[in-house]
Design an enzyme around this catalytic site. Structure first.
Site, mmCIF file in Angstrom:
data_model
loop_
_atom_site.group_PDB
_atom_site.id
_atom_site.type_symbol
_atom_site.label_atom_id
_atom_site.label_comp_id
_atom_site.label_asym_id
_atom_site.label_seq_id
_atom_site.Cartn_x
_atom_site.Cartn_y
_atom_site.Cartn_z
ATOM 1 N N GLY A 90 6.801 -2.870 -4.668
ATOM 2 C CA GLY A 90 7.683 -2.007 -5.438
ATOM 3 C C GLY A 90 7.592 -2.316 -6.919
ATOM 4 N N ASP A 91 7.629 -3.592 -7.255
ATOM 5 C CA ASP A 91 7.529 -4.012 -8.651
ATOM 6 C C ASP A 91 6.176 -3.651 -9.255
ATOM 7 O OD1 ASP A 91 10.021 -5.332 -9.354
ATOM 8 O OD2 ASP A 91 9.509 -6.831 -7.862
#
Length: 402
Positions: A174-175
């Site tokens: 996600g990051d």
């Protein structure tokens, strides 16, 4: 191409980026830009620096995590809550191309340093924002981390085995995906600026970024009403396409066409399978998945992964080992030819392997690796360029502005 024809400045040389980000998503994005040659100025609060400076593992008392996403940058300290600090940021923005932040939505606006405020100073500025859920919408003020984004996005629901709980993807996708997406958005906005002369605000979220990665799964739902479920290492509509076991480990097969299947059948010494009605076409093979797997497993049982890969690749069948990190960093293609793990000479640590960005440029090349900066290492250079004297800089430090 001969080395003498390659510029080692990178394609973004000349671009100035004010980096207000911290932890992973934003620093990952700005590390990409710095590696591509941009001048990235990392801004940290003098009393509350990027927390990853303390993250494990550590070498010689220094974090090895921090340099991996902050090398090739300059660093200054700046208190954005202090009136003088706000004014200094405004000065920096006057000749900057990009400002990027990953605070909770609204924080920069409250500081009177949001896009609308900075665009008055520099109408050409590209203002980039990364957040957990986006800058608007019912969830915009929720705190977000990679693990919550993986859950909210549906990625965890799709990951794992049918008889097991939802599983987090092993890395912080996600990051890092949000980091890549914001770089794409910034570059698109820079191109738009080259046509219009105007900057704009761009944003992405961890949740949106992960949803976009699952495009093919939504097709099944929107077109056929099918709800994708966890399937482990197999693929719903193709086979053999997934993970198989050899004598000494695991390997992945990707048989995506009839041509590949015919070649695959030759490799496993069952050429007649490509003419067998049970295995002609994807639908037939999926319907008889267990029978086909039995042929594969019987053939592979006494063979090692290296041998299987060699045989498959020699025939043109997509196949790869399930590598560990140890195997990857020693791989002649990935670590060698593709230079995905270059060595950084990091101040205070010495030699440190880092992960390279995955893009290459035939003419402009990438910027040489440079040590991640110490806290405020470039205060004198950056503030001196704004006209501050050494005495004024010392006074700003004493007043906790920088």
């Amino acid at each position: 191409m001969e080395e003498k024809h390659v510029s080692r400045q990178g394609p973004l040389a000349g671009l100035k980026v004010i980096d207000l980000t911290r932890v992973l998503s934003g620093p990952f994005a700005t590390m990409w830009m710095a590696t591509m040659g941009a001048e990235v100025i990392k801004v940290e609060n003098p009393g509350d620096t990027d927390v990853t400076r303390t993250y494990h593992p550590g070498i010689n008392g220094k974090s090895a995590y921090f340099p991996t996403v902050n090398h090739n940058k300059k660093a200054i300290t700046l208190n954005l809550k202090a009136p003088e600090g706000k004014e200094l940021l405004r000065e920096l923005v006057k000749d900057a191309d990009v400002v990027i932040e990953n605070f909770r939505p609204g924080v920069m606006d409250k500081l009177e340093l949001g896009y609308e405020d900075l665009a008055k100073i520099n109408p050409e500025i590209i203002y980039a924002s990364i957040s957990g859920y986006g800058t608007y919408g019912p969830y915009s003020q929720r705190p977000g981390y990679d693990v919550t984004a993986q859950a909210m996005s549906g990625l965890m629901f799709l990951t794992g085995f049918p008889d097991a709980p939802p599983t987090r993807v092993g890395s912080s996708f996600g990051d890092t995906t949000a980091g890549v997406n914001i770089v794409l958005a910034i570059l698109a906005a820079l191109y738009d600026r080259s046509q219009t002369g105007l900057g704009q605000k761009v944003e992405t979220s961890l949740v949106d970024s992960l949803i976009s990665l699952s495009t093919q799964d939504y097709i099944r739902y929107f077109a056929a009403g099918q709800i994708p479920t966890r399937m482990g290492n197999i693929y719903k509509t193709w086979t053999p396409y997934g993970t198989y076991q050899a004598k000494d480990g695991y390997y992945n097969l990707g048989v995506g066409t009839e041509k590949h299947f015919a070649l695959f059948a030759e490799v496993i010494e069952q050429p007649e399978l490509s003419k067998d009605p049970r295995f002609i076409g994807h639908d037939a093979r999926v319907a008889h998945r267990e029978e086909l797997d039995a042929y594969i497993n019987a053939w592979a049982a006494d063979k090692n992964v290296k041998d299987i890969i060699a045989r498959m690749v020699a025939k043109g069948v997509p196949c790869a080992p399930v590598n560990s990190i140890v195997e990857l960093v020693e791989d002649e293609h990935i670590a060698g030819a593709r230079e995905m793990f270059p060595t950084l000479q990091q101040e205070g640590i010495g030699e440190l392997k880092v992960t390279n960005i995955p893009v290459r440029f035939s003419r402009s090349g990438l910027a040489p690796l440079k040590s991640a900066p110490e806290v405020g290492a470039d205060n004198e250079e950056i503030y001196g360029a704004l006209g501050k004297t050494p005495e004024e800089i010392r006074q700003l430090q004493e007043n906790h502005v920088i």
